[in-house]
Motif scaffolding. Structure first.
Motif, PDB file in Angstrom:
ATOM      1  N   GLY A 135       0.802  -1.207   0.000  1.00 34.64           N
ATOM      2  CA  GLY A 135       0.000   0.000   0.000  1.00 34.64           C
ATOM      3  C   GLY A 135       0.834   1.254   0.000  1.00 34.64           C
ATOM      4  O   GLY A 135       2.065   1.206   0.055  1.00 34.64           O
ATOM      5  N   ARG A 136       0.171   2.390  -0.034  1.00 40.08           N
ATOM      6  CA  ARG A 136       0.898   3.667  -0.062  1.00 40.08           C
ATOM      7  C   ARG A 136       0.825   4.335   1.297  1.00 40.08           C
ATOM      8  O   ARG A 136      -0.122   4.158   2.033  1.00 40.08           O
ATOM      9  CB  ARG A 136       0.280   4.574  -1.103  1.00 40.08           C
ATOM     10  N   ALA A 137       1.831   5.117   1.571  1.00 38.77           N
ATOM     11  CA  ALA A 137       1.818   5.857   2.831  1.00 38.77           C
ATOM     12  C   ALA A 137       0.849   7.019   2.718  1.00 38.77           C
ATOM     13  O   ALA A 137       0.608   7.551   1.640  1.00 38.77           O
ATOM     14  CB  ALA A 137       3.213   6.386   3.134  1.00 38.77           C
ATOM     15  N   ALA A 138       0.291   7.433   3.812  1.00 37.23           N
ATOM     16  CA  ALA A 138      -0.530   8.636   3.823  1.00 37.23           C
ATOM     17  C   ALA A 138       0.373   9.824   3.596  1.00 37.23           C
ATOM     18  O   ALA A 138       1.515   9.840   4.048  1.00 37.23           O
ATOM     19  CB  ALA A 138      -1.225   8.778   5.172  1.00 37.23           C
ATOM     20  N   SER A 139      -0.081  10.773   2.845  1.00 37.81           N
ATOM     21  CA  SER A 139       0.788  11.922   2.637  1.00 37.81           C
ATOM     22  C   SER A 139       0.036  13.196   2.945  1.00 37.81           C
ATOM     23  O   SER A 139      -1.131  13.170   3.235  1.00 37.81           O
ATOM     24  CB  SER A 139       1.322  11.926   1.214  1.00 37.81           C
TER      25      SER A 139
END
Lengths: 285, 255
Positions: free
Chosen positions: A281-285
């Motif tokens: 998944g992707r990190a929150a940014s």
């Protein structure tokens, strides 16, 4: 046939399945069907229902029921505690595995019900003997599932706690027991089922009061509807207790990743976490 | 990625980093040595990156430094005292799955604080602050499997630093992340580490990551340790000195 998706449709389907079984039973017995299986002497569903209704109004029925429940809950609770403790010890300590392993492996194949003579010899009262047999029945499934679950733990969790300065007790409380719980619950589910089989059998042989004792008594005095009332009681109590174990198990393992669709399925054995499922998944940014 | 990181340290005085040293060390599992004759001197407060191909013993090196695997031969020291067992002094950050899946983010970060014996309210406050430092404010109650891979690694970083370690050992912590997330995590790591004085050993198979993060880069298996020109800038990737260094590393590793 496609499976219905709404929860109400599913409850309706389950109820219909039970009702259909009762209907077929009523049909076969009331028509005295004698194919290869002989239903002529078999009590009808309505006879059993009448007998059931009658018994529900008697004190003896409730005494039998509470006696059996007390025995099974005592035996099962002892088995849960002992099975988890011994299973963890065997999985975590080579000394415990060497000391207890061979002994337990020799005892494990003995059916709990074959221990009736032993129970009669060892225990001062029948009551304790029955609890002992119930205990033995549930002990081994819990033991084996605990041993497997503890051995299958991800080593990284333990290494993480070790590098935080945690000791053996901390690892036991914070890693081993919570991590093994989903696996242990499988053993508890099996254990409660086997406990019922053994408590009823033990009561038939050596009990005073109890659902098993009553069922056997009814058989010896040729009260077949009474026998079937006993069976229905066992079935319902067994269902109730194993559902209780499942529900309790789901409550303590809420952290397990579950697919959203599973919400509609109230009873399912807990599984190991699918821990690698979400790594990209992707990190929150 | 804009992560708000306050440079004020979470606790008043960050603990001083340790010197980690291997001399003539043989490391591996008993009967299965992975590397021998290993010499490495890691200065207090330094960020050493370790690169090498898969299976060359990078993880073994970290587990040895953590005290999880005793050295088979030679010496492994922390401040000239032999490392014999794991201690809270040296935190380990894993590639993935290092979090306890039944604990939410905050309770994972609280774990080292609980082991140190901090009272409940204090652990809760510190864990919340650490999670804010890694950009996870408001996500304290989330379970690991509800988080993305990058978020889970942030929690691991917060958990490692919450224990106020004097050394942080990182085992390819960003190896399972996609390239964009990884770049963001590298920036975050630099920012968060600025508030500590801990010695950091960062293992990776990504040469660019090693060059961007490291004060020095150790090439495992070759015995070489290279200095990296400072300051760290992402734009330095294209500079001749960096390009030459990258070429040198790749040649040494034989890739």
């Amino acid at each position: 046939m496609t499976a219905p998706s709404s929860p109400y449709a599913r409850y309706a389907l389950r109820a219909a399945s039970l009702l259909a079984a009762l209907g077929i039973w009523q049909l076969l017995t009331s028509q005295h069907v004698n194919l290869w299986l002989r239903f002529a002497q078999f009590p009808t569903a309505t006879q059993v229902a009448d007998e059931f209704a009658h018994r529900l109004g008697t004190a003896v029925y409730w005494q039998d029921l509470t006696d059996s429940l007390t025995r099974i809950l005592t035996g099962f609770a002892l088995a849960a505690v002992a099975g988890i403790a011994v299973g963890t010890a065997i999985a975590r300590s080579r000394l415990a595995a060497d000391l207890l392993g061979p002994l337990l492996e020799v005892l494990r194949p003995i059916p709990a019900i074959a221990l009736v003579p032993v129970a009669i010899l060892l225990f001062p009262t029948n009551e304790q003997g029955i609890v002992f047999i119930t205990f033995t029945a549930a002990f081994f499934p819990v033991l084996v599932s605990t041993r497997h679950a503890v051995r299958a733990l991800t080593p990284v969790w333990e290494e993480a706690v070790l590098t935080m300065g945690g000791g053996r007790l901390r690892i036991l409380a914070s890693v081993v027991l919570p991590g093994a719980l989903p696996g242990i619950l499988g053993g508890l589910s099996v254990g409660i089922g086997v406990s019922w089989i053994c408590v009823i059998s033990a009561e038939m042989i050596s009990g005073q009061y109890g659902v098993g004792y009553r069922t056997w008594q009814d058989y010896t005095i040729v009260n077949y509807p009474g026998v079937l009332v006993g069976m229905a009681t066992i079935g319902l109590l067994g269902w109730l207790t194993s559902t209780a174990v499942e529900v309790a198990g789901r409550r303590v393992t809420r952290w397990l990743p579950r697919p959203a669709t599973e919400r509609a399925v109230p009873v399912r054995v807990a599984r190991r976490p699918a821990a690698r499922a979400h790594t990209s998944g992707r990190a929150a940014s | 990625m804009t992560t708000q990181v306050s440079t004020s340290t979470v606790e008043t005085e960050a603990p001083k980093g340790v010197r980690l040293r291997l001399s003539g060390a043989t490391i591996g599992r008993p009967g299965l040595p992975v590397l021998d004759g290993l010499d490495l001197d890691i200065a207090p407060g330094e960020l050493l990156t370790v690169v090498g191909p898969s299976g060359c013993g990078k993880s073994t090196l970290l587990r040895t430094l953590a005290g999880l695997l005793p050295a088979l031969d030679g010496q492994v020291d922390q401040d000239d005292r032999p490392i014999t067992r794991p201690e809270a002094d040296r935190a380990l950050v894993f590639q993935e799955d290092g979090l306890l899946p039944w604990r939410n983010a905050r309770r994972n970060v609280e774990l080292p604080l609980a082991i140190r014996g901090l009272p409940r309210a204090e652990r809760r406050a510190q864990a919340t602050r650490w999670l804010a430092q890694v950009g996870l404010a408001g996500r304290e109650d989330q379970l690991p499997h509800r988080m993305s891979g990058g978020q889970r690694q942030r929690v691991q970083l917060a958990r490692a630093l919450a224990g106020r370690p004097r050394a942080v050992l990182m085992d390819e912590p960003f190896g399972a992340l996609d390239a964009q997330t990884r770049a963001g995590m590298q920036n975050l790591l630099v920012e968060v580490l600025a508030g500590t004085r801990a010695t950091v050993v960062f293992v990776t198979h990504d040469v660019d990551e090693a060059l961007f993060l490291g004060d020095r880069v150790a090439l495992l298996g070759t015995g070489q340790v290279l200095d990296v020109p400072r300051p760290r800038e992402r734009t330095a990737h294209g500079e001749p000195a960096t390009v030459a260094l990258r070429r040198e590393i790749l040649a040494s590793l034989g890739t």
